[in-house]
Design an enzyme around this catalytic site. Structure first.
Site, PDB file in Angstrom:
ATOM      1  N   SER A  26      19.956  42.301  14.440  1.00 20.67           N
ATOM      2  CA  SER A  26      19.950  43.661  13.882  1.00 20.67           C
ATOM      3  C   SER A  26      19.125  43.710  12.613  1.00 20.67           C
ATOM      4  CB  SER A  26      21.368  44.089  13.550  1.00 20.67           C
ATOM      5  OG  SER A  26      21.985  44.482  14.708  1.00 20.67           O
TER       6      SER A  26
ATOM      7  N   ASP B 147      23.739  33.255   2.550  1.00 17.55           N
ATOM      8  CA  ASP B 147      22.499  33.320   3.321  1.00 17.55           C
ATOM      9  C   ASP B 147      21.304  32.948   2.461  1.00 17.55           C
ATOM     10  OD1 ASP B 147      23.055  34.013   5.888  1.00 17.55           O
ATOM     11  OD2 ASP B 147      22.025  35.949   5.820  1.00 17.55           O
TER      12      ASP B 147
ATOM     13  N   ARG C 270      30.450  34.273   5.511  1.00 17.19           N
ATOM     14  CA  ARG C 270      29.012  34.438   5.295  1.00 17.19           C
ATOM     15  C   ARG C 270      28.822  35.587   4.303  1.00 17.19           C
ATOM     16  NH1 ARG C 270      25.069  37.632   8.999  1.00 17.19           N
ATOM     17  NH2 ARG C 270      23.120  37.330   7.889  1.00 17.19           N
TER      18      ARG C 270
HETATM   19  N1  ADP Z   1      19.732  41.409  26.220  1.00 15.08           N
HETATM   20  C1  ADP Z   1      19.220  41.776  25.044  1.00 15.08           C
HETATM   21  N2  ADP Z   1      17.879  41.971  24.912  1.00 15.08           N
HETATM   22  C2  ADP Z   1      17.351  42.333  23.739  1.00 15.08           C
HETATM   23  N3  ADP Z   1      18.076  42.511  22.618  1.00 15.08           N
HETATM   24  C3  ADP Z   1      19.401  42.321  22.690  1.00 15.08           C
HETATM   25  C4  ADP Z   1      20.043  41.951  23.900  1.00 15.08           C
HETATM   26  N4  ADP Z   1      21.384  41.838  23.640  1.00 15.08           N
HETATM   27  C5  ADP Z   1      21.550  42.129  22.331  1.00 15.08           C
HETATM   28  N5  ADP Z   1      20.362  42.418  21.760  1.00 15.08           N
HETATM   29  C6  ADP Z   1      20.115  42.839  20.384  1.00 15.08           C
HETATM   30  O1  ADP Z   1      20.498  41.832  19.455  1.00 15.08           O
HETATM   31  C7  ADP Z   1      20.821  42.463  18.209  1.00 15.08           C
HETATM   32  C8  ADP Z   1      22.077  41.852  17.638  1.00 15.08           C
HETATM   33  O2  ADP Z   1      21.761  40.575  17.223  1.00 15.08           O
HETATM   34  P1  ADP Z   1      22.781  39.707  16.386  1.00 15.08           P
HETATM   35  O3  ADP Z   1      21.972  38.584  15.804  1.00 15.08           O
HETATM   36  O4  ADP Z   1      23.928  39.323  17.226  1.00 15.08           O
HETATM   37  O5  ADP Z   1      23.291  40.787  15.350  1.00 15.08           O
HETATM   38  P2  ADP Z   1      23.675  40.835  13.842  1.00 15.08           P
HETATM   39  O6  ADP Z   1      22.392  41.116  13.146  1.00 15.08           O
HETATM   40  O7  ADP Z   1      24.697  41.888  13.730  1.00 15.08           O
HETATM   41  O8  ADP Z   1      24.195  39.480  13.466  1.00 15.08           O
HETATM   42  C9  ADP Z   1      20.976  43.949  18.487  1.00 15.08           C
HETATM   43  O9  ADP Z   1      19.850  44.619  17.978  1.00 15.08           O
HETATM   44  C10 ADP Z   1      20.986  44.028  20.003  1.00 15.08           C
HETATM   45  O10 ADP Z   1      20.421  45.211  20.444  1.00 15.08           O
HETATM   46  C1  UVW Z   2      20.563  39.410   6.414  1.00 16.77           C
HETATM   47  C2  UVW Z   2      20.735  40.211   7.646  1.00 16.77           C
HETATM   48  O1  UVW Z   2      20.002  41.134   7.883  1.00 16.77           O
HETATM   49  O2  UVW Z   2      21.717  39.835   8.474  1.00 16.77           O
HETATM   50  P1  UVW Z   2      22.105  40.452   9.905  1.00 16.77           P
HETATM   51  O3  UVW Z   2      20.900  40.310  10.766  1.00 16.77           O
HETATM   52  O4  UVW Z   2      23.240  39.581  10.374  1.00 16.77           O
HETATM   53  O5  UVW Z   2      22.501  41.860   9.712  1.00 16.77           O
HETATM   54 MG    MG Z   3      23.359  38.182  12.236  1.00 19.95          MG
END
Ligand code: ADP
Ligand code: UVW
Ligand code: MG
Length: 618
Positions: A417, A354, A298
């Site tokens: 995130s 993306d 990705r």
């Molecule tokens: N049970 C939960 N309730 C609310 N938010 C959560 C929970 N578990 C994880 N998160 C949040 O999800 C986010 C991560 O999402 P993800 O889509 O996996 O991350 P990334 O952006 O790294 O791909 C973090 O901000 C984390 O705090």
């Molecule tokens: C584009 C982007 O913010 O990706 P991620 O939420 O995985 O950090």
């Molecule tokens: Mg992500």
């Protein structure tokens, strides 16, 4: 596998001969194939599904139709000859067809509604267990409450074909819904034999997010739907200690595993995950680094690329030039690409972007109102991100709603995130909240989201005293760093763990968490309201996805509450419940637009894109 196919129902065939005579007739069709692949292709095209695997089986049973009688004899649903597992081309749903001897005639039966992957597969005992989509794990088998709401959906073989007797010719003994099917493979057959002919390869899909790295492993043949054999992830990179999760063939091996402090950043996390996969002796498909045939990565910012690209020197350097436009992502991902080039000698590296899903955003939406000479020279426009996730969400939600992908209108929210919203019109991106970079739009774990662009000039100076002198302390790249890495939830609350921020029990002691939560709800609703108008109210569903969208029932409830004025209505019990499927419905029954949650799977989407591109296989 069949080299002959006979259709007993007459087919209407129309064709014109060379001398112009039109034939239009109902005939009984019999196909004869010279290769297994062409037989699979035709069967798949007729069904709109891809064949994942097929098995010769002895017996099939379920939790309702026990496998053994009181004397210990095997007694399943009947004598089955061959079972095929299909995956829908437009959704993640799985289907099963099996040939069973019904009144001395082999007939093909269809069972749908299966979970996305076979949950338990025990090659030593020659057994496979398929979970029914929506069946709650561990819930009481006799409960059938919630039918039709999509949250406790259970399969009844008799529901789909009410008049069909059991394959063994006996009338149904029970009309109760079943939660799983068990399958005993034939002794005469190696379980793998079915798919060997299709030249399966091992695909690694790598998703380096801003707070996590997720690596999934699939096997697939060219043009086939990938079958996941393992998934692994390191999460919480911005909220140490990071955690390891490892799932092999649907079985959780490690959950919330401690990660060595030395794992610092995405490249370390990738190395840890690769080692975990290779060192797992129960994963024979990837015993050594040489076993990996394709790695799809990705890459958040793909500039003008509208399709995945094989990484060659030219592409690599071109992508390096985009690093500054996705400061939390691109350099990390390219670092992992470099690691793979150096350490996985047999693998082809494919970059999936993306931004590519958003290449359909119309000009008047993607253009910034600035000098168009500068804009085109420096390629300054809205690109949009999280597109791999939105592609997955669109197909999965369309399948769930029973609509063709090119007819579905959605507002999708990828809240992780990094967080973004997307208006999806007729299956294509029409607008999205991120822009030239992933900083624009919604706030995130460490990102501010959209602020007044002039804010950066005043960050380190008194308002109203803007002058070259007052900004000389704050170099523009430092401003970029502050807005990308030192803002968002981290700046407001001191944590990037949204689970903590959404925990209302802590709000009294930590009022900043409540502020952050309310602020997020406000910004999310503002985008949904805007996209509702963009799509002229013609919306099938609002879909929540990403770590927060999937896991935070409280966030969904707060957003849905504010959106009630647009007709969205949440079913509180369904929202709290969580169904465990790929898509589940959290809206009140019968209300349009629907409210859905989608467990997005960017790794699967990338593997699927790779399996479809011939150039990555030749
Ligand atoms: N049970 C939960 N309730 C609310 N938010 C959560 C929970 N578990 C994880 N998160 C949040 O999800 C986010 C991560 O999402 P993800 O889509 O996996 O991350 P990334 O952006 O790294 O791909 C973090 O901000 C984390 O705090
Ligand atoms: C584009 C982007 O913010 O990706 P991620 O939420 O995985 O950090
Ligand atoms: Mg992500």
């Amino acid at each position: 596998m069949e080299l002959y196919l006979t259709f007993l129902e007459p087919h209407r065939i129309r064709y014109t001969t060379a001398d112009g005579v039109l034939h239009d007739d109902y005939v009984e069709v019999k196909y004869e194939f010279t290769t297994i692949e062409s037989s699979i292709q035709l069967q798949g095209d007729l069904r709109g599904r891809d064949l994942i695997d097929w098995f010769d089986v002895d017996v099939i049973w379920s939790d309702q139709h026990r496998r053994q009688d009181p004397y210990g004899n095997v007694r399943g649903l009947g004598t089955i000859q061959r079972m095929k597992l299909w995956r829908d081309r437009y959704s993640t749903f799985h289907y099963l067809t099996f040939y069973a001897n019904h009144r001395r005639r082999w007939k093909e039966y269809l069972l749908d509604d299966f979970d996305r992957e076979p949950r338990r597969r025990d090659d030593a005992r020659r057994q496979l267990q398929l979970g029914v989509r929506g069946a709650r794990r561990g819930s009481a088998p006799e409960s059938s409450q919630g039918h039709g709401h999509g949250r406790e959906r259970r399969l009844s073989i008799f529901r789909h074909r009410p008049s069909t007797p059991l394959p063994n010719g006996n009338p149904p003994q029970s009309t109760g819904d079943i939660r799983y099917l068990g399958i005993q493979f034939s002794r005469n057959n190696n379980i793998q034999s079915g798919t060997d002919a299709c030249m399966k390869k091992v695909i690694l899909a790598v998703n380096a997010g801003s707070s996590s790295v997720k690596v999934s492993v699939y096997t697939a043949g060219f043009g086939q739907s990938p079958v996941q054999i393992a998934e692994s992830q390191v999460s919480g990179l911005t909220a140490p200690p990071a955690k390891l999760k490892y799932v092999r063939r649907g079985q959780v091996v490690t959950k919330d595993g401690d990660v060595d402090e030395k794992v610092n950043g995405q490249q370390d996390a990738f190395n840890l995950l690769l080692d975990t996969l290779i060192n797992d002796h129960d994963l024979p498909e990837i015993e050594s680094r040489e076993d990996v045939a394709i790695v799809c990565h990705r890459i958040v910012h793909g500039g003008d690329y509208a399709k995945p690209q094989l990484v060659a020197d030219g592409t690599y350097h071109h992508l390096e030039n985009l690093n500054d436009l996705a400061p939390l992502h691109n350099a990390n991902s390219l670092g992992i690409v470099r690691l793979c080039i150096d350490s996985l000698p047999g693998a082809r590296n494919v970059a999936c972007f993306d931004s590519q899903f958003h290449s359909t955003i119309p000009d008047h939406v993607r253009t910034y109102p600035i000098s168009q000479d500068i804009a085109s020279k420096n390629r300054l426009r809205k690109y949009g991100f999280h597109g791999i996730s939105y592609a997955f969400i669109t197909r999965a939600a369309a399948g769930f709603l029973g609509k063709p992908v090119d007819e579905v209108n959605l507002i999708a929210l990828h809240l992780g995130s990094g967080a973004s919203a997307c208006a999806i019109k007729a299956g294509k991106s029409w607008d999205t909240s991120m822009g030239l970079t992933p900083l624009a739009g919604l706030p995130g774990a460490t990102r501010s989201g959209s602020v007044d662009p002039s804010l950066v000039f005043h960050y380190a100076s008194d308002v109203g005293k803007l002058s070259p002198a007052s900004t000389k302390e704050l170099h523009i790249s430092r401003a970029e760093e502050i807005l990308n890495k030192e803002a968002g939830w981290k700046a407001l609350t001191g944590t990037t763990n949204f689970g903590l921020i959404a925990d209302a029990d802590t709000w009294r002691d930590h009022p900043a968490r409540r502020l952050a939560f309310d602020l997020f709800v406000d910004r999310v609703c503002a985008f949904v309201g805007s996209y509702y108008v963009t799509l002229r109210g013609n919306i099938d569903a609002l879909v929540f996805a990403g770590g927060i969208g999937e896991k935070s029932a409280r966030l969904r409830a707060a957003v849905a509450d504010q959106l009630a004025c647009l007709g969205f209505q949440l079913d509180a019990a369904a929202n709290e419940g969580g169904d465990g499927g790929v898509v589940w419905d959290v809206g009140k029954p019968g209300v349009v637009p629907r409210l859905l949650v989608c467990q997005t799977d960017e790794q699967f989407e990338m593997a699927r894109m790779c399996a479809e591109e011939e150039q990555f296989w030749s």
